[in-house]
Design an enzyme around this catalytic site. Sequence first.
Site, mmCIF file in Angstrom:
data_model
loop_
_atom_site.group_PDB
_atom_site.id
_atom_site.type_symbol
_atom_site.label_atom_id
_atom_site.label_comp_id
_atom_site.label_asym_id
_atom_site.label_seq_id
_atom_site.Cartn_x
_atom_site.Cartn_y
_atom_site.Cartn_z
ATOM 1 N N ASP A 66 0.855 -1.182 0.000
ATOM 2 C CA ASP A 66 0.000 0.000 0.000
ATOM 3 C C ASP A 66 0.891 1.232 0.000
ATOM 4 O O ASP A 66 1.848 1.294 0.779
ATOM 5 C CB ASP A 66 -0.846 -0.001 1.282
ATOM 6 C CG ASP A 66 -2.318 0.173 1.003
ATOM 7 O OD1 ASP A 66 -2.694 1.297 0.626
ATOM 8 O OD2 ASP A 66 -3.073 -0.803 1.168
ATOM 9 N N ASP A 121 -3.275 4.606 -2.210
ATOM 10 C CA ASP A 121 -4.364 5.122 -1.387
ATOM 11 C C ASP A 121 -4.882 6.452 -1.944
ATOM 12 O O ASP A 121 -4.084 7.311 -2.350
ATOM 13 C CB ASP A 121 -3.808 5.334 0.035
ATOM 14 C CG ASP A 121 -4.882 5.515 1.070
ATOM 15 O OD1 ASP A 121 -5.760 4.646 1.172
ATOM 16 O OD2 ASP A 121 -4.838 6.542 1.792
ATOM 17 N N GLU A 154 -6.763 3.721 -5.651
ATOM 18 C CA GLU A 154 -8.108 3.829 -5.062
ATOM 19 C C GLU A 154 -8.706 5.159 -5.535
ATOM 20 O O GLU A 154 -8.121 6.211 -5.305
ATOM 21 C CB GLU A 154 -7.997 3.809 -3.535
ATOM 22 C CG GLU A 154 -9.348 3.834 -2.861
ATOM 23 C CD GLU A 154 -9.281 4.290 -1.413
ATOM 24 O OE1 GLU A 154 -10.160 3.910 -0.647
ATOM 25 O OE2 GLU A 154 -8.350 5.041 -1.049
ATOM 26 N N HIS A 208 -10.640 -3.886 2.956
ATOM 27 C CA HIS A 208 -10.632 -3.556 4.378
ATOM 28 C C HIS A 208 -11.540 -2.378 4.731
ATOM 29 O O HIS A 208 -11.666 -2.020 5.903
ATOM 30 C CB HIS A 208 -9.192 -3.237 4.802
ATOM 31 C CG HIS A 208 -8.699 -1.998 4.108
ATOM 32 N ND1 HIS A 208 -8.459 -1.974 2.750
ATOM 33 C CD2 HIS A 208 -8.447 -0.757 4.557
ATOM 34 C CE1 HIS A 208 -8.065 -0.761 2.393
ATOM 35 N NE2 HIS A 208 -8.050 -0.001 3.477
ATOM 36 N N ASP A 209 -12.146 -1.750 3.719
ATOM 37 C CA ASP A 209 -13.047 -0.620 3.965
ATOM 38 C C ASP A 209 -14.504 -0.997 3.770
ATOM 39 O O ASP A 209 -15.379 -0.134 3.834
ATOM 40 C CB ASP A 209 -12.727 0.540 2.997
ATOM 41 C CG ASP A 209 -11.401 1.199 3.297
ATOM 42 O OD1 ASP A 209 -10.942 1.130 4.457
ATOM 43 O OD2 ASP A 209 -10.815 1.786 2.369
HETATM 44 C C1 NOJ Z 1 -8.471 4.759 2.092
HETATM 45 C C2 NOJ Z 1 -8.082 3.556 2.891
HETATM 46 O O1 NOJ Z 1 -8.470 2.412 2.206
HETATM 47 C C3 NOJ Z 1 -8.743 3.706 4.232
HETATM 48 O O2 NOJ Z 1 -8.654 2.539 5.002
HETATM 49 C C4 NOJ Z 1 -8.127 4.880 4.932
HETATM 50 O O3 NOJ Z 1 -8.833 5.135 6.117
HETATM 51 C C5 NOJ Z 1 -8.174 6.146 4.073
HETATM 52 N N1 NOJ Z 1 -7.873 5.903 2.700
HETATM 53 C C6 NOJ Z 1 -7.173 7.150 4.557
HETATM 54 O O4 NOJ Z 1 -5.873 6.724 4.271
#
Ligand code: NOJ
Length: 579
Positions: free
Chosen positions: A107, A214, A272, A347-348
Amino acid sequence: MPLIPNTSNTDKRWWKEGVVYQIYPSSFKDSNGDGMGDIPGIISKLDYIKDLGVDIVWLSPFYASPQVDMGYDISDYQDVYGPYGTVDDVKELIQGCHKRNIRIIFDLVVNHTSDQHAWFKESRSSKVNPKRDWYYWRPAKYDEQGNRMPPCNWRSCFGGSAWTWDETTQEYYLNLFTPEQPDLNWENEDVRKAIYDNAMRFWLDLGVDGFRIDVVNMYSKHLPFADAPITDSSSAWQLAVELFCNGPRMYEFLEEMNSSVLSHYDVMTVGELPCTPEPEAVLRYVSSSAKKLNMVFQMDLVTLGFGKNEKFETTEWNLLQFKAFLDKWQCFINGNDGWTTIFLENHDQARSISRFGSDDPAFREISGKMLATFLCTLTGTLFLYQGQEIGMINAPKSWPIEEYKDVESLNFYNHVKKSTNSDEKALSKAHSAIQAVARDHSRTPVQWDSSQHGGFTTGQPWMRVNDSFSYINVRDQEHDENSVLSFWRKAIEFRKNYKELLVYGEFQLCDAENTKTLTYLKVHNDQKALVVLNFTKEEQTFMVPKEAHGQMDLVLSNSKTSSESKQLGPFEARVYLIN
Ligand code: NOJ
């Protein structure tokens, strides 16, 4: 910028046909009994990952971090969070993957650092520090009553103002996430160079095979900082994604990152990409001739049912909306040189069976296999998330809010508590929304077996293991040929055997108005497959589209019904080859 239309999205690349498996280090496997997953724990499971058919591992942040946002707040890009291990462990992990012919990507979190990063400590130490301009510092504004106000009304992604007051130097700094995650100032060339060296080349030179990047569209903000339009009159802080996503220099920054760093290695990148619904804008990130990123995670599908202003103000969604997004993002690479991704979990996100299938015990396994069939037959690079392969589900409704650990969930809950004076009805609604879509559900430890804490740790886990570990776990499923895990293995192998058709083929949605079943064709030269999926708990009849007339050979299915029948059982999935 004119795009050169061509058909090079069918060019073969390892990062297109590889199956990616995401590991969230805190919750994967604990090797030393401290209750936290760690790098040696991951190394101990590499053969398991290989057996699944995985080609690429994506490792979520393992770097030194105070863990305010579970490692997305990095205090040293070149060091490892103590409980996870050491840089030597990470080197061993890279080697362990490569030895098994698995690539590994890390990441890359460079929109912000932790407030404990040496860069920020220097930056905040005085207004004349050489690194002052490495972050966004601005003086206060004052309202008519003389009250000190942030420079603009932007709301942070985790609620509250996106600006934090700093007593020492009497200025505000920008933080689009938590106050402990100050945004780096990408306008400053020295910052960009430091990121390239420190966070990227260091790991690339150690053999890492690329990055998941990210919030890849937030580095360029619209400057100067202006107020966002008021869309929530009940709050002082407003949604400002239009002002901090896809800013004016975004494409330029990524071109520079590509030409200065990435293009010198054979690596993959997946960015992302939140808040970008326009295919033309997405294509500019992923068109191969534009030389920025290989692919992105577009979020339409996984944010289905989220509230517009506030994720947890959830709304009903239906299969027609699901199909519309699916069709849009499967087809957006047709006739151009872009590439796309396939994913329902990370993970989100909450668990996909709970969101898109059913975690009712009667349908949990069959709907998990249906979703596996769906994902393994789509065009693009396939990403799966730890635990998805055994059909892990959301934490149960009975879990009190104290079991939730994520800063996003807790900020929301506390906001509701405060703003409603602990109104019971409002809190119960907030609790239900958290049970449905909180990020915590993907972060409960992986369920390895039915022993205490699901075999994740011999100590006290940092987060409670989902109560389902006694009946959803790797050990039970590994040698059961009817398990969700065995089905995933089979579906991944199937995808590889028909990669021209499934990975690279063209997606064609059929029976678009059907609200119960999802039907599509995959087409590649003279090869054709028909996929039919029942998204309901009831039996459904499906219509064979006229494009699929011919001999239909059933080649993958999640149940035992006859290949002739046009009646689908609950959550039944079938794939036919058409000859
Ligand atoms: C996206 C990430 O996937 C998430 O887990 C994170 O909280 C935010 N970006 C901030 O880095």
